[in-house]
Design an enzyme around this catalytic site. Structure first.
Site, PDB file in Angstrom:
ATOM      1  N   TYR A  81      -4.153  15.161 -28.218  1.00  0.00           N
ATOM      2  CA  TYR A  81      -4.458  13.939 -28.970  1.00  0.00           C
ATOM      3  C   TYR A  81      -5.845  13.398 -28.623  1.00  0.00           C
ATOM      4  CZ  TYR A  81       0.515  14.212 -29.927  1.00  0.00           C
ATOM      5  OH  TYR A  81       1.750  14.653 -30.327  1.00  0.00           O
ATOM      6  N   TYR A 454       3.607  10.196 -36.411  1.00  0.00           N
ATOM      7  CA  TYR A 454       3.925   9.131 -35.447  1.00  0.00           C
ATOM      8  C   TYR A 454       2.793   8.940 -34.441  1.00  0.00           C
ATOM      9  CZ  TYR A 454       4.926  11.544 -30.989  1.00  0.00           C
ATOM     10  OH  TYR A 454       4.806  12.212 -29.794  1.00  0.00           O
ATOM     11  N   ARG A 455       1.841   9.878 -34.435  1.00  0.00           N
ATOM     12  CA  ARG A 455       0.815   9.872 -33.396  1.00  0.00           C
ATOM     13  C   ARG A 455      -0.199  10.927 -33.813  1.00  0.00           C
ATOM     14  NH1 ARG A 455       2.740  11.622 -27.344  1.00  0.00           N
ATOM     15  NH2 ARG A 455       1.010  10.799 -26.126  1.00  0.00           N
TER      16      ARG A 455
END
Ligand code: ADP
Length: 506
Positions: A81, A454-455
């Site tokens: 991420y 969600y991310r």
């Protein structure tokens, strides 16, 4: 690259000590996104490592004075991420990893952690003091307890939805004010980590995946050590088994029998951690059926695998197992392996029993070279048919782009989170040329079905935020208004979750 006013660096050094102001090239590299093909894209101007909330407040005051964008991280192990890197190149990483205070209340099963406390730190703390509380850890447990919960990370036990176990925060606001949420708003309250709501509006979730404040303490509920953990590791032979397996487990998830989020994943989950691709084939392109069969045979796994676990009193766990057995009676499973741990047994070194591990990080080596991965994680309704459709469409895109399919479906109480990884080799330009367009195609596909991620990775925060488009992006308007009100100088994490300060909006 360092466009920060030298006077700001001097002021930061005066506030926290010059050793905690890191601005060499080596420092900048250390905080870049090491999974990115082009690490310079998100390279920070440097990093600051305060030791206390007071020092964070001082940094924030200076950042406002000199308009320095800060990117707060707890331990910065957010691999897939963006790691420790900021969305905007040239921001200054605010590294909170020196703040490592742990306050456990064994009687109530709660802990107050500072951001630098890692899963290993908290585990060691509990073990060394013989405190009978268990963690919920993510697959890569190298990171921070607070940072992971704030980014809505997940684990494997019944406390695995980490953000939902947050109870009370201490936050430095963008103007340097210090606030405590929930019952913590009452000075000296014994209920800060016990009762979430406090009085009036609740603010805890406002600081998750956000850029509205810097969290300096986080309250979290921990699981009392159970009397027993029991369950099965199920293997399923065919891709089509995904549908009925989800439809068998979801009713038990919904009615509360299963309290963790079983995550059903494909064969590459094991293979990518335990082996490298060249051990299986020299061919490029998606792995063929013969290779998949060889992998499954070696690890004795199905096309899909899932671990289901019950936690608690032995009598209850045993009764739960009987209900699970009935649910799977006559279902065409490939195999099931029972698991049972009872209090007093030696620990099982596994995330399902709350033990931190970091070996899953090895999957970055799958292709050889300097490896990495990016996560694609849409949320969908909890239906086997919809999961099968999602699987088929995503699988086809992996095939089209010549990548190896790596997926799981985690069963929440009312939803499925389809966590996929795109594993790659940064040293393979042809492969890297495909990753970005593949990712965009995946997001477009999910969005066409009205599924949102969600991310996401720092490269794709605007792309994903764009998909949340009701009433011409009313959510973005709300986020932006709050951002402008709290952070008029735009100093905290510009671009996080697609939220930009005034004058910086793309
Ligand atoms: P971990 O080390 O557990 O992977 P990180 O420190 O990388 O977690 O944090 C993940 C993300 O969460 C960061 O990129 C940042 O956006 C946000 N974050 C982490 N810690 C804080 C904090 N203390 N305050 C505000 N946001 C934070």
């Amino acid at each position: 690259m360092n466009s920060i006013n030298p006077a700001a660096w001097r002021a930061f050094a005066a506030a926290i000590g010059k050793d905690q102001v890191m601005i060499t090239e080596e420092d900048r590299n250390a905080y870049a996104d090491h999974f990115a093909a082009d690490e310079s894209k998100h390279e920070p101007a440097g990093a600051l490592a305060p030791a206390s909330a007071e020092e964070v407040r001082e940094i924030v005051r200076i950042a406002n004075q000199y308009r320095v964008p800060l990117w707060p991280i707890s331990r910065g192990k957010n691999f897939g991420y963006g790691g420790s890197a900021p969305v905007t190149r040239g921001a200054v990483v605010l590294d909170l990893s020196r703040m490592k205070k742990i306050e456990v209340d064994a009687a109530t099963g709660t802990v107050l952690v500072e951001p630098g406390v890692g899963f290993f730190d908290l585990y060691d703390h509990l073990q060394s003091k013989g405190i009978p509380l268990w963690l919920s850890v993510p697959g890569n447990s190298w990171g921070s307890v607070a940072g992971n919960a704030l980014d809505r990370g997940v684990g494997y036990t019944s406390y695995g939805d980490h953000a939902s176990r947050i109870c009370g925060l201490e936050v430095v606001l963008p103007d340097g004010d210090l606030v405590r949420t929930g019952m913590g708003a009452m000075d000296g309250s014994p209920n800060w980590t016990l009762y979430r709501n406090g009085f009036g509006p609740g603010w805890d979730t406002m600081f998750c995946q956000s850029n509205l404040g810097i969290v300096t303490k986080l309250g979290l509920w921990l699981m009392p050590e159970p009397e027993a953990v029991a369950g099965y590791d199920y293997e399923f032979d065919k891709p089509e088994d995904l549908g009925w397996a989800i439809d068998t487990l979801m009713p038990l998830r919904r009615d509360g029998l299963i309290q963790q989020s079983p995550s059903i994943g494909n064969w590459l989950r094991s293979a990518a951690v335990m082996t490298t691709r060249e051990q299986w084939t020299k061919d490029d392109g998606p792995l063929d059926d013969k290779v998949v069969a060889a992998i499954r045979d070696r690890f004795k796994i199905g096309w899909w695998s899932v671990q289901v676990r019950f936690y608690g009193h032995l009598d209850v766990v045993e009764a739960s197992m009987r209900v699970l057995d009935r649910a799977f009676d006559k279902k065409p499973i490939q195999s099931k392996k029972p698991a049972l741990w009872k209090r007093g047994d030696p620990p099982e070194w596994s995330p399902v029993t709350g033990v931190p591990v970091s070996f899953p990080l090895a999957n970055a080596n799958w292709h050889g070279g300097r490896g990495g991965h990016v996560g694609y994680s849409p949320v969908l309704p909890p239906s086997g048919d919809l999961a099968m459709d999602q699987f088929k469409r995503t699988y086809a895109l992996y095939q089209q782009y010549g990548m190896d399919y790596h997926a799981s479906f985690a069963m929440g109480e009312r939803s499925l989170t389809n966590v996929n990884q795109i594993l790659y080799n940064k040293d393979d330009p042809a492969m890297m040329g495909r990753v970005d367009s593949m990712f965009r195609a995946l997001v477009a596909d999910a969005s066409a079905h009205r599924y949102g991620e969600y991310r996401t990775h720092i490269d794709y925060m605007d792309l994903v935020a764009d998909c949340y488009d009701f009433n011409d992006h009313a959510l973005r308007r709300l986020n932006t208004r709050v951002k402008d009100a709290l952070d008029p100088n735009g100093i905290i994490a510009p671009g996080k979750s697609g939220i930009w300060p005034k004058g910086k909006r793309p």
